[in-house]
Motif scaffolding. Structure first.
Motif, PDB file in Angstrom:
ATOM      1  N   LYS A 175       0.830  -1.213   0.000  1.00  0.00           N
ATOM      2  CA  LYS A 175       0.000   0.000   0.000  1.00  0.00           C
ATOM      3  C   LYS A 175       0.860   1.256   0.000  1.00  0.00           C
ATOM      4  O   LYS A 175       1.856   1.350   0.724  1.00  0.00           O
ATOM      5  CB  LYS A 175      -0.941   0.006   1.208  1.00  0.00           C
TER       6      LYS A 175
ATOM      7  N   ASP B 185      -3.195   4.681  -1.895  1.00  0.00           N
ATOM      8  CA  ASP B 185      -4.234   3.903  -1.227  1.00  0.00           C
ATOM      9  C   ASP B 185      -4.871   4.653  -0.071  1.00  0.00           C
ATOM     10  O   ASP B 185      -5.979   4.310   0.360  1.00  0.00           O
ATOM     11  CB  ASP B 185      -3.648   2.584  -0.704  1.00  0.00           C
ATOM     12  N   ALA B 186      -4.172   5.675   0.455  1.00  0.00           N
ATOM     13  CA  ALA B 186      -4.671   6.392   1.622  1.00  0.00           C
ATOM     14  C   ALA B 186      -3.956   7.729   1.739  1.00  0.00           C
ATOM     15  O   ALA B 186      -2.915   7.955   1.111  1.00  0.00           O
ATOM     16  CB  ALA B 186      -4.460   5.574   2.895  1.00  0.00           C
TER      17      ALA B 186
ATOM     18  N   PHE C 272      -9.635  11.536  -2.468  1.00  0.00           N
ATOM     19  CA  PHE C 272      -9.617  10.368  -1.582  1.00  0.00           C
ATOM     20  C   PHE C 272     -11.022  10.048  -1.064  1.00  0.00           C
ATOM     21  O   PHE C 272     -11.410   8.881  -0.972  1.00  0.00           O
ATOM     22  CB  PHE C 272      -8.669  10.600  -0.402  1.00  0.00           C
TER      23      PHE C 272
ATOM     24  N   GLN D 266     -13.172   8.569  -3.836  1.00  0.00           N
ATOM     25  CA  GLN D 266     -12.786   7.182  -4.122  1.00  0.00           C
ATOM     26  C   GLN D 266     -12.927   6.278  -2.890  1.00  0.00           C
ATOM     27  O   GLN D 266     -12.492   5.121  -2.924  1.00  0.00           O
ATOM     28  CB  GLN D 266     -11.334   7.162  -4.629  1.00  0.00           C
TER      29      GLN D 266
ATOM     30  N   LYS E  68     -11.441   6.223  -0.048  1.00  0.00           N
ATOM     31  CA  LYS E  68     -10.183   5.758   0.524  1.00  0.00           C
ATOM     32  C   LYS E  68      -9.974   6.312   1.932  1.00  0.00           C
ATOM     33  O   LYS E  68     -10.443   7.396   2.267  1.00  0.00           O
ATOM     34  CB  LYS E  68      -9.021   6.188  -0.380  1.00  0.00           C
TER      35      LYS E  68
ATOM     36  N   GLY F  14      -8.884  -0.875   3.825  1.00  0.00           N
ATOM     37  CA  GLY F  14      -9.119  -0.412   2.463  1.00  0.00           C
ATOM     38  C   GLY F  14     -10.299   0.535   2.360  1.00  0.00           C
ATOM     39  O   GLY F  14     -10.590   1.287   3.290  1.00  0.00           O
ATOM     40  N   LYS F  15     -10.988   0.476   1.238  1.00  0.00           N
ATOM     41  CA  LYS F  15     -12.054   1.436   0.968  1.00  0.00           C
ATOM     42  C   LYS F  15     -13.256   1.236   1.895  1.00  0.00           C
ATOM     43  O   LYS F  15     -13.570   0.125   2.292  1.00  0.00           O
ATOM     44  CB  LYS F  15     -12.507   1.319  -0.488  1.00  0.00           C
TER      45      LYS F  15
END
Length: 200
Positions: A20, A87-88, A114, A117, A119, A193-194
């Motif tokens: 990540k 990813d973040a 972010f 999406q 995230k 994750g998301k």
């Protein structure tokens, strides 16, 4: 290692952020420990941090609002990178840092990405100022440095005075004293994750 853990399972437990990429958004005036402590936590969990800034070259951190700290190399200018590359997002505090970032349109676009999406985003101390300007705090339960409480409430957030608050992938804390709790929840949320409830 216990007999029930295979090497692969154990490695995954120790490296929850393996693979990540985590953006750290900061500029000069950032509170040094709020940058370095989460950064080290991401590395320890197997993630790859990258410093994204409104500046080129290096930024200079602060220890409190008055004492200059160390300099840190910038990996990406915020105007030339997209939130989709990470990813973040982690947002350290510092009064000067947050006050500068919240006025920059490239920063606000990057931050909103972010949330759009779904995230994970983690923000500590004065960093939620930028979240207010990005228009992403309405209806969210969160905390911050105490002087931001009225600003957050006026923007529609449910502000609470707690060490760390997690709301659908959004992790917030109040100040450097909360860093251990902040780092633990930040890593946990990024590893998950998301989050569908994380949205602009």
């Amino acid at each position: 290692m216990s007999e029930n853990n295979t090497p692969n399972q154990n490695a995954q437990t120790q490296q929850p952020l393996s693979g990540k990429s985590v953006a750290f958004l900061a500029t000069s005036g950032v509170e040094q420990v709020e940058l370095t402590s989460p950064w080290e936590a991401v590395i320890a969990a197997g993630g790859t941090p990258a410093l994204v800034s409104t500046e080129q070259g290096d930024i200079t951190a602060m220890q409190g609002d008055w004492e200059h700290g160390e300099s840190f190399p910038v990996d990406h200018h915020v105007g030339s990178v997209e939130s989709s590359a990470f990813d973040a997002l982690v947002m350290p505090g510092g009064t000067l840092n947050a006050d500068s970032l919240r006025e920059d349109e490239d920063v606000l676009r990057f931050v909103r990405g972010f949330f759009e999406q779904h995230k994970p985003v983690a923000a500590i101390c004065h960093a939620p100022w930028t979240l207010i300007n990005a228009g992403v705090v309405e209806g969210r339960t969160m905390t911050s440095y105490s002087s931001l409480s009225t600003d957050l409430k006026n923007a529609g957030a449910n502000w609470v005075d707690e060490q760390v608050v997690v709301d659908e992938g959004l992790t917030t804390s109040r100040n450097p004293d909360d860093l251990d709790a902040f780092n633990a929840k930040m890593v946990e949320e990024i590893a998950e994750g998301k989050h569908e409830g994380q949205t602009a």
